[in-house]
Each structure stands twice: as C-alpha cells, then as structure tokens.
Scaffold this active site. Structure first.
Site, PDB file in Angstrom:
ATOM      1  CB  SER A  52      41.717  34.257  32.843  1.00 57.33           C
ATOM      2  OG  SER A  52      41.383  33.705  31.738  1.00 57.33           O
ATOM      3  CE  LYS A 111      40.884  30.711  32.810  1.00 55.16           C
ATOM      4  NZ  LYS A 111      39.307  31.021  33.166  1.00 55.16           N
ATOM      5  CG  LEU A 112      48.921  30.104  29.517  1.00 56.38           C
ATOM      6  CD1 LEU A 112      49.604  28.718  28.903  1.00 56.38           C
ATOM      7  CD2 LEU A 112      49.337  30.836  29.547  1.00 56.38           C
ATOM      8  CE  LYS A 113      40.061  32.883  28.767  1.00 57.06           C
ATOM      9  NZ  LYS A 113      38.381  31.658  29.020  1.00 57.06           N
ATOM     10  CG  ASP A 135      38.855  28.285  30.142  1.00 57.89           C
ATOM     11  OD1 ASP A 135      38.128  26.919  29.473  1.00 57.89           O
ATOM     12  OD2 ASP A 135      38.412  29.640  31.052  1.00 57.89           O
ATOM     13  CG  ASN A 154      36.313  29.896  26.983  1.00 57.89           C
ATOM     14  OD1 ASN A 154      37.578  30.375  27.211  1.00 57.89           O
ATOM     15  ND2 ASN A 154      35.339  29.540  27.986  1.00 57.89           N
ATOM     16  CD  GLU A 199      37.539  27.482  33.260  1.00 61.20           C
ATOM     17  OE1 GLU A 199      38.715  28.364  34.177  1.00 61.20           O
ATOM     18  OE2 GLU A 199      37.107  28.551  33.645  1.00 61.20           O
ATOM     19  CG  ASP A 238      32.957  28.911  32.854  1.00 64.01           C
ATOM     20  OD1 ASP A 238      32.388  28.744  32.524  1.00 64.01           O
ATOM     21  OD2 ASP A 238      34.441  29.510  32.319  1.00 64.01           O
ATOM     22  CE  LYS A 294      33.383  32.014  34.038  1.00 61.59           C
ATOM     23  NZ  LYS A 294      33.335  32.012  32.912  1.00 61.59           N
ATOM     24  N   GLY A 338      35.781  34.790  36.243  1.00 62.93           N
ATOM     25  CA  GLY A 338      35.040  36.479  36.506  1.00 62.93           C
ATOM     26  C   GLY A 338      35.901  36.213  34.766  1.00 62.93           C
TER      27      GLY A 338
HETATM   28  O1  OSB Z   1      36.016  31.608  30.130  1.00 59.89           O
HETATM   29  O2  OSB Z   1      36.453  32.222  32.076  1.00 59.89           O
HETATM   30  C1  OSB Z   1      36.196  32.458  30.859  1.00 59.89           C
HETATM   31  C2  OSB Z   1      36.268  35.636  29.795  1.00 59.89           C
HETATM   32  C3  OSB Z   1      35.431  35.945  29.301  1.00 59.89           C
HETATM   33  C4  OSB Z   1      34.864  34.863  28.956  1.00 59.89           C
HETATM   34  C5  OSB Z   1      34.539  33.684  29.468  1.00 59.89           C
HETATM   35  C6  OSB Z   1      35.918  33.585  30.518  1.00 59.89           C
HETATM   36  C7  OSB Z   1      36.630  34.768  30.642  1.00 59.89           C
HETATM   37  C8  OSB Z   1      37.997  34.313  31.387  1.00 59.89           C
HETATM   38  C9  OSB Z   1      38.374  36.307  32.028  1.00 59.89           C
HETATM   39  O3  OSB Z   1      38.839  33.769  31.549  1.00 59.89           O
HETATM   40  C10 OSB Z   1      38.157  36.323  33.477  1.00 59.89           C
HETATM   41  C11 OSB Z   1      38.861  37.563  33.971  1.00 59.89           C
HETATM   42  O4  OSB Z   1      37.829  37.509  34.526  1.00 59.89           O
HETATM   43  O5  OSB Z   1      38.968  37.938  34.437  1.00 59.89           O
HETATM   44 MG    MG Z   2      36.304  29.399  31.402  1.00 62.95          MG
END
Ligand code: OSB
Ligand code: MG
Length: 373
Positions: A138, A164-166, A191, A193, A217, A242, A266, A294
């Site tokens: 990620s 996976k790109l934020k 992703d 969020n 995501e 998520d 998670k 994660g």
């Molecule tokens: O949305 O998946 C998420 C880390 C902190 C809070 C939310 C997210 C994440 C990650 C990290 O994407 C993934 C990892 O632990 O490798």
């Molecule tokens: Mg997520």
C-alpha cells in the site's frame, strides 16, 4: 484444562516509520500504538496489537480511548473469567458498544495464548492451510507524481506483485495515470479512505476504467452504502469496502445492496480474529472475495494478520508487506521478508510464531502497566 491468567501488561509504544505514510486523512511519521501481553500461570505468553492510532482519523477510536477501555473495563472483565478463551472474553464484554480495536487487541493476545497452550501455530489453530500468503504493498500519497512513480518502481523491483495507491480528490487522475503509463501490466488497486463526495461516482468510474484499476477501496463515507452500490453497478473493477464493514450486520446490508465486491478484513476494525474469519466466510458464500488489510502493524499485529490470511476464506492478495517496508527496527524476530511471487511465509512456531524482542520494545516503550487478578 483451561489457561489461568497470571498477569496482563499494557504497553504504549512509539515506533518510527521508515518513511511517512500519507493517506486522505493525514500523515503518520511515527506509529504510536498499544500492545497487550497476557501471561498464563504456567508461563506462556500471548501478544496482541491495537490498531487504534494516536488520532481518531481512520475510525473513532484512538490510543487514548483504547487505553481507557482496556484498563478500566476490558482487563477487569478478563481477569474475572475462569476460562479465558477469546470467545469467553468477547462475550464478557458484549454490553460495551463499539471499541472494537480495543477489544481486538485483547482478543488477539488470547488467540496467541490459546494457540501456544495447544502447542500449535495460530495459523493452524485458525484452520490455515497455506505456508505462504500472497501480499501487495500500500503506497501512501507522495509529494509529487514523479516521486510516486519512483517509489512504485522500487517496490516492484523488490518483488511486490500488486500495488495499492492511496488516492484522494486532486490526487487521482495524474498519479494513477502516471503509474499506469510507466507500468502497463501491473495489478493496480486504489484506496481513498472515504475522501470522495458521493457525487463523484461517474468521475471515479471514468478514471478507474481508463487506467485499468482492478479495485477501488472505500471511496465514500462509511455509511454511504448506496453510493458504493452505484459505483459497483456494471463496473469493470471491484468495489472494496473497508471502513463500512464493522460487523456481521453491516456486511449483510452491504451484500444485500450489492455495494461490496471485495472485502477488506482488518481484525481491529471488526473486533477480532473470530469476527474477521466469520465475515470472510460470509462474503465468500456470496462470491465476494476477501483479503487481509493492514494498519501499519509491527511484527506482532502482522503475524496475526499473516495467520488469518493463511486460511481458505482469503483469496485476494493482502496488505501485508515485509518488515523493512514499515520499520527500520522490528519488534519481533525473525523479521518478515518478501519471498518468491510476492509472498510472506506463515510462521510455523507456536502461537504467532515470532518472538518479541524485549530490548527493542523497551527502547520504544512510552509507558507500561501490569494488572494481576
Ligand atoms: O485503509 O487500508 C487502509 C493504513 C492505515 C490506515 C488505513 C489503511 C492503511 C493501509 C496500510 O493501507 C496497509 C498496510 O499496513 O500495509
Ligand atoms: Mg483501506
């Protein structure tokens, strides 16, 4: 014969990340988190890591709220149990609403302890069948598009098979497009969020399809089930939930609305391993694949995640990377290293199968409290 608890220790740790991790909700430079250590009367230990962060940005829980409820409510309940199994512990706390990350931290420690007391690995105790789990990486929001492309390049070189790109409004078309142009064939996920307003359905669909994104995501708010369903309708990509999925009811509703075509599990968000397993099984019955998400865990939380990912209900690559992707100094030994075909090995020793390095832990510990019956 049941396990008897001799003590429970709650540590607060601050571990510097290799590099800052930026998402649509903020930047983390050092990860501050809680660890639960339970010790049985016959000297076995069990470890659990709390996913709550210093600020309530990803969810409403924080280190402070988790510390409070663990100390004042969860530990006293645990110390009163005659047979402290993970299920009995969760049952003893059902009247307390929410606080899932806090409950999970204790449940994870009890899962580890229970597996050790049975002399088997946590993976095995959970019904795990795989010796290696498929993983991806990620990638946080970067200062510039070219830095992102270089970052992705380095992860690909080190062997990660899925990226996976934020993303966030204003950090989508340019970065995703640039990564796709540079690497035409990679498996690409994004992703957000919850960062997009629900009116962005058409816009997200357009760039996700244009750049061959395999999975989008949580673009919308936790409660925005209808918007996720709209995005999923006829899409060429999976819509992953998520933050929206916190228990069996929220999953049932999302499945009924066809708002979820991939499930991020998670253990912190859903309140423990038991629920995480049950949700993945339920999703699978509706042909919705699951994977383990994660929260930048140390080797402790990551080893629980790897054990969970080794069970048959998890079929997509998980957000579990090697230790050196997160931390220069790992709390556990041996560290997780990336293996062939973008996999991590599932530890085979008793419980989580890795040892906590107390000297490293002590160096990064900010506080510690021990409770006894
Ligand atoms: O949305 O998946 C998420 C880390 C902190 C809070 C939310 C997210 C994440 C990650 C990290 O994407 C993934 C990892 O632990 O490798
Ligand atoms: Mg997520």
């Amino acid at each position: 014969m049941s396990v008897r608890i001799a003590s429970v220790r709650l540590d607060e740790v601050e571990l510097p990340l290799v590099e800052p991790f930026e998402t649509s909700f903020g930047v983390e430079k050092n990860r501050r988190f809680l660890l639960v250590r339970v010790e049985s009367r016959d000297g076995l230990e069990g470890w659990g890591e709390c996913a709550a962060a210093i600020d309530p940005l990803y969810s409403s829980e924080s280190v402070a709220t988790a510390r409070w409820i663990i100390t004042e409510r969860l530990v006293p309940r645990l110390l009163h149990l005659s047979d402290p199994t993970p299920e009995a512990f969760l049952q003893s706390c059902v009247q307390f609403r929410g606080n899932r990350m806090a409950k999970a931290a204790v449940e994870l420690a009890l899962q580890d302890l229970q597996a050790r007391s049975q002399g088997q690995s946590l993976s095995r105790a959970l019904g795990g069948r795989r010796g290696r789990v498929r993983v991806g990486v990620s990638v946080g929001i970067q200062p510039t598009v070219s830095k992102l492309v270089r970052r992705v390049g380095r992860y690909l070189e080190s062997g990660y098979g899925r990226i996976k790109l934020k993303v966030a409004p204003g950090w989508d078309v340019a970065p995703v497009g640039a990564v796709r142009r540079e690497y035409p064939d990679i498996e690409l996920w994004v992703d957000a969020n919850q960062a997009y307003p629900t009116r962005s359905v058409a816009a997200i669909r357009a760039w996700a399809e244009r750049f061959g994104v395999a999975q989008v995501e949580q673009p919308f708010a936790e409660r925005a089930i209808r918007a996720h369903a709209e995005l999923a309708r006829g899409a060429s990509f999976r819509v992953c939930l998520d933050e929206s999925i916190v228990d069996a009811v929220s999953l049932e509703d999302a499945l009924a609305a066809r708002a979820v075509t991939s499930l991020n599990v998670k253990v912190g968000r859903v309140g423990g391993i038991e629920t995480g397993l049950a949700l993945a099984r339920r999703a699978r019955r509706s042909q919705v694949p699951s994977w383990v998400g994660g929260m930048l865990e140390s080797g402790i939380g990551r080893s629980h995640n790897v054990a969970l990912a080794s069970t048959p209900s998890f079929t997509l690559s998980s957000d579990l990377s090697a230790s050196d992707r997160y931390y220069r100094e790992e709390l556990t030994d041996p560290p997780f290293v990336l293996g062939p075909e973008s996999t991590l090995a599932v530890p085979r020793g008793p419980g989580i199968g890795v040892e906590v390095v107390e000297s490293v832990l002590r160096r990064h510990r900010r506080s510690s409290r021990t409770f006894r019956p």
